[in-house]
Design an enzyme around this catalytic site. Structure first.
Site, PDB file in Angstrom:
ATOM      1  N   SER A  28       0.331  27.956  19.382  1.00 44.45           N
ATOM      2  CA  SER A  28       0.774  26.296  19.332  1.00 44.45           C
ATOM      3  C   SER A  28       1.360  25.378  20.633  1.00 44.45           C
ATOM      4  CB  SER A  28       1.429  25.952  18.216  1.00 44.45           C
ATOM      5  OG  SER A  28       2.264  27.186  18.911  1.00 44.45           O
ATOM      6  N   GLY A  30      19.633  19.766  16.426  1.00 44.58           N
ATOM      7  CA  GLY A  30      19.767  18.742  17.567  1.00 44.58           C
ATOM      8  C   GLY A  30      20.647  18.946  18.095  1.00 44.58           C
ATOM      9  N   ASP A  31      20.760  17.516  18.853  1.00 46.01           N
ATOM     10  CA  ASP A  31      21.628  17.827  20.544  1.00 46.01           C
ATOM     11  C   ASP A  31      22.672  16.419  20.208  1.00 46.01           C
ATOM     12  OD1 ASP A  31      22.482  20.093  21.295  1.00 46.01           O
ATOM     13  OD2 ASP A  31      20.277  19.413  23.092  1.00 46.01           O
ATOM     14  N   LYS A  83      19.437  31.564   9.665  1.00 42.85           N
ATOM     15  CA  LYS A  83      17.949  30.540   9.676  1.00 42.85           C
ATOM     16  C   LYS A  83      16.848  31.211   8.652  1.00 42.85           C
ATOM     17  CE  LYS A  83      19.075  29.004  14.331  1.00 42.85           C
ATOM     18  NZ  LYS A  83      18.158  28.266  14.935  1.00 42.85           N
ATOM     19  N   HIS A 115       3.800  29.035  22.208  1.00 43.81           N
ATOM     20  CA  HIS A 115       4.536  27.435  21.817  1.00 43.81           C
ATOM     21  C   HIS A 115       4.136  27.302  22.981  1.00 43.81           C
ATOM     22  CE1 HIS A 115       5.462  24.536  19.509  1.00 43.81           C
ATOM     23  NE2 HIS A 115       6.350  24.242  19.955  1.00 43.81           N
TER      24      HIS A 115
HETATM   25  P1  FAD Z   1      21.453  25.745  15.568  1.00 41.51           P
HETATM   26  O1  FAD Z   1      21.222  26.659  14.806  1.00 41.51           O
HETATM   27  O2  FAD Z   1      22.383  25.169  14.440  1.00 41.51           O
HETATM   28  O3  FAD Z   1      23.349  26.150  16.509  1.00 41.51           O
HETATM   29  C1  FAD Z   1      23.093  25.364  17.477  1.00 41.51           C
HETATM   30  C2  FAD Z   1      24.832  26.170  17.963  1.00 41.51           C
HETATM   31  O4  FAD Z   1      25.273  26.151  17.167  1.00 41.51           O
HETATM   32  C3  FAD Z   1      24.569  28.075  18.435  1.00 41.51           C
HETATM   33  O5  FAD Z   1      25.253  27.979  19.807  1.00 41.51           O
HETATM   34  C4  FAD Z   1      24.723  28.472  17.448  1.00 41.51           C
HETATM   35  O6  FAD Z   1      24.856  30.124  17.866  1.00 41.51           O
HETATM   36  C5  FAD Z   1      25.689  27.680  16.931  1.00 41.51           C
HETATM   37  N1  FAD Z   1      25.807  27.801  14.714  1.00 41.51           N
HETATM   38  C6  FAD Z   1      25.398  28.360  14.246  1.00 41.51           C
HETATM   39  N2  FAD Z   1      25.594  28.019  13.236  1.00 41.51           N
HETATM   40  C7  FAD Z   1      26.928  28.675  13.247  1.00 41.51           C
HETATM   41  C8  FAD Z   1      27.780  28.838  12.814  1.00 41.51           C
HETATM   42  N3  FAD Z   1      27.629  28.873  11.114  1.00 41.51           N
HETATM   43  N4  FAD Z   1      28.882  28.639  12.891  1.00 41.51           N
HETATM   44  C9  FAD Z   1      29.746  28.630  13.929  1.00 41.51           C
HETATM   45  N5  FAD Z   1      28.782  28.664  14.807  1.00 41.51           N
HETATM   46  C10 FAD Z   1      27.221  28.404  14.686  1.00 41.51           C
HETATM   47  N6  FAD Z   1      16.177  19.080  20.183  1.00 41.51           N
HETATM   48  C11 FAD Z   1      15.944  17.644  19.778  1.00 41.51           C
HETATM   49  O7  FAD Z   1      16.740  17.589  19.168  1.00 41.51           O
HETATM   50  N7  FAD Z   1      14.614  17.023  19.381  1.00 41.51           N
HETATM   51  C12 FAD Z   1      13.476  18.196  18.748  1.00 41.51           C
HETATM   52  O8  FAD Z   1      11.894  17.579  18.967  1.00 41.51           O
HETATM   53  C13 FAD Z   1      13.337  19.327  19.414  1.00 41.51           C
HETATM   54  N8  FAD Z   1      13.101  20.497  19.314  1.00 41.51           N
HETATM   55  C14 FAD Z   1      13.091  21.819  19.460  1.00 41.51           C
HETATM   56  C15 FAD Z   1      12.332  22.138  19.532  1.00 41.51           C
HETATM   57  C16 FAD Z   1      12.536  24.643  20.081  1.00 41.51           C
HETATM   58  C17 FAD Z   1      11.455  25.325  20.372  1.00 41.51           C
HETATM   59  C18 FAD Z   1      13.648  24.134  20.775  1.00 41.51           C
HETATM   60  C19 FAD Z   1      14.027  25.639  20.904  1.00 41.51           C
HETATM   61  C20 FAD Z   1      14.714  23.455  20.837  1.00 41.51           C
HETATM   62  C21 FAD Z   1      14.371  22.157  19.808  1.00 41.51           C
HETATM   63  N9  FAD Z   1      15.112  21.007  20.516  1.00 41.51           N
HETATM   64  C22 FAD Z   1      14.435  19.999  19.880  1.00 41.51           C
HETATM   65  C23 FAD Z   1      16.355  21.712  20.805  1.00 41.51           C
HETATM   66  C24 FAD Z   1      17.750  22.027  19.858  1.00 41.51           C
HETATM   67  O9  FAD Z   1      18.613  21.022  18.822  1.00 41.51           O
HETATM   68  C25 FAD Z   1      18.952  21.907  20.567  1.00 41.51           C
HETATM   69  O10 FAD Z   1      18.862  22.963  21.666  1.00 41.51           O
HETATM   70  C26 FAD Z   1      20.600  22.646  20.107  1.00 41.51           C
HETATM   71  O11 FAD Z   1      21.879  22.506  20.631  1.00 41.51           O
HETATM   72  C27 FAD Z   1      20.219  23.268  19.002  1.00 41.51           C
HETATM   73  O12 FAD Z   1      19.247  23.250  17.929  1.00 41.51           O
HETATM   74  P2  FAD Z   1      19.091  24.535  16.985  1.00 41.51           P
HETATM   75  O13 FAD Z   1      18.522  24.208  16.059  1.00 41.51           O
HETATM   76  O14 FAD Z   1      19.241  25.854  17.837  1.00 41.51           O
HETATM   77  O15 FAD Z   1      20.765  24.881  16.279  1.00 41.51           O
END
Ligand code: FAD
Length: 280
Positions: free
Chosen positions: A8, A100-101, A157, A258
């Site tokens: 992908s 997201g960040d 997740k 990917h």
């Molecule tokens: P999460 O899975 O929510 O994790 C974020 C942090 O929170 C981690 O440190 C985790 O350990 C912690 N956490 C999770 N659950 C809990 C809980 N219950 N209690 C305490 N801590 C917790 N960003 C964008 O803005 N747009 C995009 O299109 C985008 N595409 C991406 C594609 C890929 C393949 C990847 C790997 C990253 C992408 N990102 C994108 C970046 C991503 O949004 C960031 O890395 C963001 O900081 C974390 O997103 P996540 O979905 O992994 O978050």
């Protein structure tokens, strides 16, 4: 390589007509490798919402599967519900669900704190309609309090309904295989596809890596720095390194690759050709 690794490609939504033309050209070149889907990133806080959708629809209209990324930070449930309805109506069936960040200088608001909450919400609202991909971090997410906590959050997740994961990029295959072992011990069985970042430019790569917590190993960093402004040689060397990484990953059982394309096809095409991935 594996019998049929799932390939992908990821794009970002272009801002200009020229950018879209470049993306289409990259897409059509990469389509020769029979990808499962092309995904399109989503600016945190919804900043690219319309452009992400337009880009995905353009991909679908060209006859390929398009998958929007969807980041939930700063969004409320009503916004995500509206977006899901739009995606459903447009025939989109795959999403990359992320937290997201938070843009610097802003404070997080909205109904979602973590991607697991977004995945659970998508399942509550739309059942099994969407194939949901989530992010995974073989070198661990930079904000996580410990590797164990990060793995536990990754499992949340998966338990919330993710079908597959795509990893943050890395240049150390052992980190990926170790991560897979840990996931297996936790009973996680979904495919975890390595995210591959081609090497185009050292300064840009170092900047991305410091933000997302991906390690550039010392030997690689020093070699890349040594090329200075000689981009052609840096790219040729980078392509060899990435091809070797992909070979190791597929030989070790990775279910696919990917690619973070940055909307370019040349280097990735050469890597896939070297790997013998099926140009039609
Ligand atoms: P999460 O899975 O929510 O994790 C974020 C942090 O929170 C981690 O440190 C985790 O350990 C912690 N956490 C999770 N659950 C809990 C809980 N219950 N209690 C305490 N801590 C917790 N960003 C964008 O803005 N747009 C995009 O299109 C985008 N595409 C991406 C594609 C890929 C393949 C990847 C790997 C990253 C992408 N990102 C994108 C970046 C991503 O949004 C960031 O890395 C963001 O900081 C974390 O997103 P996540 O979905 O992994 O978050």
């Amino acid at each position: 390589m594996n019998a049929a690794p799932v390939i992908s490609f990821e794009f970002f939504p272009p801002k200009t007509v020229e950018g879209m033309a470049k993306l289409r050209s990259a897409r059509d070149q990469l389509a020769g490798f029979s990808p499962k889907f092309f995904s399109v990133t989503f600016g945190a806080g919804g900043s690219t919402r319309d452009r992400t959708l337009e880009t995905v629809l353009d991909i679908q209209q060209a006859g390929y599967e398009g998958a929007p990324h969807l980041s939930c930070i700063s969004s409320d449930k009503a916004e995500i519900r509206t977006l899901l309805a739009q995606y459903k109506q447009q025939g989109i069936r795959r999403l990359v669900a992320l937290r997201g960040d938070i843009p610097s200088g802003e404070v997080s608001s909205g109904d979602f704190r973590y991607a697991s909450e977004l995945v659970a919400f998508i399942r509550e609202e739309t059942g099994d309609l969407f194939q949901i991909e989530v992010a995974a971090y073989p070198e661990f997410h930079p904000e996580s309090s410990s590797p164990g906590a990060d793995l536990k959050h990754f499992k949340q997740k998966v338990d919330a309904g993710a079908n597959a994961a795509i990893t943050q990029y890395f240049y150390n295959a052992d980190a990926y295989f170790h991560f897979l072992d840990q996931c297996e011990k936790l009973g996680i069985t979904i495919p975890i596809v390595p995210g591959i970042m081609p090497i185009y430019n050292f300064t840009q790569l170092a900047r991305f890596s410091s933000v997302c917590g991906a390690e550039i190993p010392r030997w690689l960093r020093l070699r890349l720095q040594d090329y200075g402004d000689d981009l052609a040689s840096l790219r040729a060397f980078g392509a060899e390194v990435v091809e070797d990484l992909c070979e190791q990953l597929l030989a070790g059982g990775a279910p696919g690759l990917h690619f973070y394309t940055l909307n370019q096809a040349g280097t990735i095409s050469s890597i896939l050709e070297q790997l013998g991935a099926g140009q039609e």
